[in-house]
Write a protein that holds these residues in place. Sequence first.
Motif, short mmCIF file in Angstrom:
data_model
loop_
_atom_site.label_atom_id
_atom_site.label_comp_id
_atom_site.label_asym_id
_atom_site.label_seq_id
_atom_site.Cartn_x
_atom_site.Cartn_y
_atom_site.Cartn_z
N ILE A 94 -2.67 59.34 -77.72
CA ILE A 94 -1.66 58.33 -76.92
C ILE A 94 -0.46 58.03 -77.66
O ILE A 94 0.85 58.17 -77.51
CB ILE A 94 -2.40 57.40 -76.15
N LYS A 95 -0.69 57.51 -78.84
CA LYS A 95 0.34 57.13 -79.64
C LYS A 95 1.23 58.11 -80.04
O LYS A 95 2.30 58.09 -80.36
CB LYS A 95 -0.39 56.20 -80.89
N GLU A 96 0.51 59.36 -80.50
CA GLU A 96 1.36 60.29 -80.97
C GLU A 96 2.20 60.86 -79.97
O GLU A 96 3.38 61.25 -80.04
CB GLU A 96 0.17 61.74 -81.25
N GLU A 97 1.79 60.95 -78.70
CA GLU A 97 2.60 61.35 -77.41
C GLU A 97 3.66 60.40 -77.24
O GLU A 97 4.94 60.68 -76.97
CB GLU A 97 1.80 61.53 -76.33
N TYR A 98 3.48 58.95 -77.54
CA TYR A 98 4.62 58.14 -77.41
C TYR A 98 5.55 58.18 -78.26
O TYR A 98 6.81 58.15 -77.97
CB TYR A 98 3.87 56.57 -77.36
N ASP A 99 5.15 58.30 -79.63
CA ASP A 99 6.37 58.71 -80.76
C ASP A 99 6.93 59.90 -80.19
O ASP A 99 8.31 59.81 -80.33
CB ASP A 99 5.53 58.66 -81.95
N LYS A 100 6.36 60.90 -79.78
CA LYS A 100 7.39 62.07 -79.52
C LYS A 100 8.29 61.85 -78.30
O LYS A 100 9.41 62.33 -78.41
CB LYS A 100 6.35 63.30 -78.96
N LEU A 101 7.71 61.00 -77.21
CA LEU A 101 8.54 60.75 -75.94
C LEU A 101 9.65 59.87 -76.60
O LEU A 101 10.87 60.07 -76.17
CB LEU A 101 7.64 59.90 -75.19
N ILE A 102 9.66 58.95 -77.54
CA ILE A 102 10.75 58.12 -77.99
C ILE A 102 11.89 59.06 -78.66
O ILE A 102 13.00 59.01 -78.13
CB ILE A 102 10.08 57.03 -79.02
N LYS A 103 11.18 60.18 -79.43
CA LYS A 103 12.29 61.24 -80.13
C LYS A 103 12.86 61.93 -79.06
O LYS A 103 14.28 62.00 -79.04
CB LYS A 103 11.61 62.08 -80.99
N GLN A 104 12.16 62.08 -78.00
CA GLN A 104 12.85 63.05 -76.97
C GLN A 104 13.78 62.25 -76.00
O GLN A 104 15.05 62.77 -75.74
CB GLN A 104 11.87 63.62 -76.03
N LEU A 105 13.50 61.09 -75.78
CA LEU A 105 14.35 60.24 -75.19
C LEU A 105 15.74 59.62 -75.93
O LEU A 105 16.68 59.31 -75.59
CB LEU A 105 13.74 58.88 -74.53
N SER A 145 10.82 58.73 -69.07
CA SER A 145 11.06 57.41 -69.03
C SER A 145 9.81 56.68 -68.18
O SER A 145 9.26 55.80 -68.76
CB SER A 145 12.27 56.76 -68.37
N LYS A 146 9.34 57.39 -67.15
CA LYS A 146 8.21 56.88 -66.56
C LYS A 146 7.04 57.32 -67.33
O LYS A 146 6.01 56.20 -67.34
CB LYS A 146 8.19 57.82 -65.11
N ARG A 147 6.97 58.30 -67.91
CA ARG A 147 5.79 58.48 -68.92
C ARG A 147 5.47 57.51 -70.01
O ARG A 147 4.20 57.02 -70.32
CB ARG A 147 5.85 59.95 -69.29
N LYS A 148 6.79 57.27 -70.74
CA LYS A 148 6.88 56.17 -71.69
C LYS A 148 6.50 55.01 -71.28
O LYS A 148 5.65 54.36 -72.05
CB LYS A 148 8.39 56.15 -72.16
N SER A 207 22.18 64.48 -69.61
CA SER A 207 22.73 65.34 -68.69
C SER A 207 21.63 65.96 -67.74
O SER A 207 21.84 66.40 -66.79
CB SER A 207 23.40 66.51 -69.25
N ASN A 208 20.39 65.83 -68.13
CA ASN A 208 19.23 66.01 -67.21
C ASN A 208 18.65 65.01 -66.64
O ASN A 208 17.25 64.56 -67.17
CB ASN A 208 18.30 67.04 -67.96
N LEU A 209 18.99 64.32 -65.53
CA LEU A 209 18.52 63.10 -65.29
C LEU A 209 17.09 63.10 -64.81
O LEU A 209 16.42 62.13 -64.75
CB LEU A 209 19.57 62.63 -63.85
N GLU A 210 16.56 64.16 -64.10
CA GLU A 210 15.33 64.40 -63.43
C GLU A 210 14.41 64.40 -64.60
O GLU A 210 13.50 63.59 -64.74
CB GLU A 210 15.29 65.74 -62.78
N LYS A 211 14.67 64.94 -65.83
CA LYS A 211 13.88 65.23 -66.84
C LYS A 211 13.91 63.99 -67.51
O LYS A 211 12.64 63.21 -67.98
CB LYS A 211 14.49 66.27 -67.91
N PHE A 212 14.91 62.96 -67.75
CA PHE A 212 15.06 61.75 -68.29
C PHE A 212 14.30 60.67 -67.58
O PHE A 212 13.61 59.94 -68.13
CB PHE A 212 16.63 61.11 -68.30
#
Length: 343
Positions: A6-17, A33-36, A24-29
């Motif tokens: 979970i922590k690894e996934e969280y760190d990856k999400l922070i980088k993606q965000l 953000s919801k997953r984060k 430019s991709n509001l739906e993906k953002f």
Amino acid sequence: MEINAIKEEYDKLIKQLSDPELISNLEKFEELSKRKSYLEKIIEKEKEIREIENEIEKNKLIISTREDPELVALAEVEISQLQEREKTLKKELENLLQEGKEEPQSVIVEIRAGVGGEEAALFAADLFRMYSKYGQSQGWKQKVLDSRVTELGGFKEIIFELKNGNIFSKMKFEGGVHRVQRVPITEKGGRIHTSTASVAILPKPKKAEVKIRPEDLKIDFYIASAPGGQHVQKRHTAVRITHLPTGIVVTSQTERSQSQNRENALAILEARLLEKERMAEEKRISGKRKAQIKWAKRAEKIRTYNFPQDRVTDHRIKKSWHKIEEILDGKLEPIISALQKLS
């Protein structure tokens, strides 16, 4: 789910965000953000549990020294309170992790008349009414994708989508063979007949979950027909799609336009292809197959609707309910709740 994962996934999400192009991709953002936000709740909950465990250990150390009776008494009281809090937090964490096990929010339901001719088709219509009314009571949205109606208003087959809710977790128990015992309206001698209808519950795939290449499809258009074979309209609006690699054929003729029927047929095809993939996967890991109560097979007799005895019996959990007309009018929650508890 392991907390480290979970922590690894969280760190990856922070980088993606933090990627400027993501804006430019509001739906993906919004999805990320919801997953984060969800992962943060889990991490915070787990951190709080660890802090409480540390406090419990400190108090246990005070008790073990037995130097100050007053401090020992306070430590014992605090341990009791901390353990209660720990129990609550662990339950909350468990619920959070369950939320993360995403289940499809849309399903495609296929009902087909089985043994029993016209009476089986009428029973299929009863099952459609039952699920429609139950869906309404749950606030779900419904859309008919395809149907074949009989002269007496039954269904040889009806395929429809249910969406916008926690649908799969409830409807997944309905797949299998349903049996009815009653005197059909077509029976003049008053004899009780047994008829069947099969129900398949297919999770609707998310975008990109099933990839269909245009060159793999053979699409035909034809004139939609009503009971008795008469044409509903003279334009070729009904759609038949053949998936060449698998041989799966789907149709739709419920809408007035080709494009809408094509969209409906593709939705059915995607769900069937996903089911085919899942069945193949199940076969590969047959030693780890899910229990039948969770994934009823189409050929399995799961429930009997006995009109003379005013009784509905679910054979998987060997339990019966009365007031059959109310159940067929959508009051299905007691049966589904019982199945959920024993799944």
